[in-house]
Design an enzyme around this catalytic site. Structure first.
Site, PDB file in Angstrom:
ATOM      1  N   HIS A  66     -10.118  -5.148  -3.567  1.00 46.23           N
ATOM      2  CA  HIS A  66      -8.882  -5.432  -2.830  1.00 46.23           C
ATOM      3  C   HIS A  66      -9.002  -5.944  -1.593  1.00 46.23           C
ATOM      4  O   HIS A  66      -9.674  -5.282  -0.593  1.00 46.23           O
ATOM      5  CB  HIS A  66      -7.868  -4.488  -3.065  1.00 46.23           C
ATOM      6  CG  HIS A  66      -8.807  -2.902  -2.504  1.00 46.23           C
ATOM      7  ND1 HIS A  66      -9.547  -2.226  -3.323  1.00 46.23           N
ATOM      8  CD2 HIS A  66      -8.501  -2.303  -1.483  1.00 46.23           C
ATOM      9  CE1 HIS A  66      -9.714  -1.343  -2.500  1.00 46.23           C
ATOM     10  NE2 HIS A  66      -9.280  -1.403  -1.472  1.00 46.23           N
ATOM     11  N   HIS A  73      -6.990  -5.701   2.022  1.00 44.56           N
ATOM     12  CA  HIS A  73      -5.852  -5.138   2.837  1.00 44.56           C
ATOM     13  C   HIS A  73      -5.127  -6.365   3.752  1.00 44.56           C
ATOM     14  O   HIS A  73      -5.950  -6.923   4.495  1.00 44.56           O
ATOM     15  CB  HIS A  73      -6.163  -4.069   3.719  1.00 44.56           C
ATOM     16  CG  HIS A  73      -6.725  -3.008   2.947  1.00 44.56           C
ATOM     17  ND1 HIS A  73      -5.948  -1.798   2.726  1.00 44.56           N
ATOM     18  CD2 HIS A  73      -7.974  -2.754   2.435  1.00 44.56           C
ATOM     19  CE1 HIS A  73      -6.887  -1.026   2.338  1.00 44.56           C
ATOM     20  NE2 HIS A  73      -8.314  -1.428   1.987  1.00 44.56           N
ATOM     21  N   ASP A  75       0.927  -1.221  -0.009  1.00 44.66           N
ATOM     22  CA  ASP A  75      -0.005  -0.080   0.110  1.00 44.66           C
ATOM     23  C   ASP A  75       0.850   1.249   0.066  1.00 44.66           C
ATOM     24  O   ASP A  75       1.871   1.312   0.719  1.00 44.66           O
ATOM     25  CB  ASP A  75      -0.874  -0.043   1.224  1.00 44.66           C
ATOM     26  CG  ASP A  75      -2.150   1.010   1.263  1.00 44.66           C
ATOM     27  OD1 ASP A  75      -3.290   0.580   0.947  1.00 44.66           O
ATOM     28  OD2 ASP A  75      -1.853   2.063   1.070  1.00 44.66           O
ATOM     29  N   GLY A  92     -15.367   2.998   3.892  1.00 44.07           N
ATOM     30  CA  GLY A  92     -14.041   3.730   3.489  1.00 44.07           C
ATOM     31  C   GLY A  92     -13.578   3.195   2.157  1.00 44.07           C
ATOM     32  O   GLY A  92     -12.626   3.630   1.707  1.00 44.07           O
ATOM     33  N   GLN A  93     -14.375   2.660   1.350  1.00 43.42           N
ATOM     34  CA  GLN A  93     -13.815   1.991   0.107  1.00 43.42           C
ATOM     35  C   GLN A  93     -13.458   3.497  -0.877  1.00 43.42           C
ATOM     36  O   GLN A  93     -14.389   4.305  -1.124  1.00 43.42           O
ATOM     37  CB  GLN A  93     -14.593   1.046  -0.730  1.00 43.42           C
ATOM     38  CG  GLN A  93     -13.879   0.813  -2.033  1.00 43.42           C
ATOM     39  CD  GLN A  93     -14.933  -0.502  -2.599  1.00 43.42           C
ATOM     40  OE1 GLN A  93     -16.019  -0.957  -2.401  1.00 43.42           O
ATOM     41  NE2 GLN A  93     -14.350  -1.064  -3.896  1.00 43.42           N
TER      42      GLN A  93
END
Ligand code: 5GP
Ligand code: ZN
Length: 111
Positions: A97, A99, A29, A90-91
């Site tokens: 994806h 995390h 990230d 909070g996308q």
């Protein structure tokens, strides 16, 4: 193609890629929230978990996340796998994806 993560898959945008197979890509990230913060994505564009029609795709992402965590030395000490879906979660990037977060103790419930 306007999707940021599809551009990373196509190597049109640089990323710190740490693992790859036929179906999935893992890269660090850009704004890490833990000592290990890796994103695992399917190579097929799926906007979010809401659009995931093939459960096998989810299984491959999850197994790949597990393998990344193991390679990062997190299997025994622990790690968290998170899929943010849509606004309240909070996308911000609409290519599914996972995390993979680890390397520090993590609170519960998440923020
Ligand atoms: P979301 O908020 O959608 O669950 O997660 C998107 C993640 O993608 C964020 O953690 C953000 O830091 C990361 N991100 C956004 N743009 C880039 C980029 O260009 N490269 C990398 N490696 N990560 C990115
Ligand atoms: Zn995409």
């Amino acid at each position: 193609m306007s999707c940021l993560f599809c551009k990373i898959i196509a190597r049109e945008i640089p990323a710190n890629i740490i693992a790859e197979d036929e179906h999935c890509l893992a890269f660090r990230d850009i704004n890490p929230q833990a000592p290990t913060h890796v994103l695992v994505i399917p190579k097929e564009h799926v906007a979010s978990l809401n659009q995931m029609t093939d459960p096998a795709l989810g299984g491959r992402v999850l197994a790949f996340a597990r393998d990344v965590a193991a390679a990062e030395g997190l299997a025994e000490r622990g790690y968290r796998v998170v899929l943010n879906t849509n606004a309240e979660a909070g996308q911000t990037v609409f290519h599914l994806h996972a995390h993979v977060l680890g390397g520090r103790a993590q609170g519960w419930p998440p923020g």
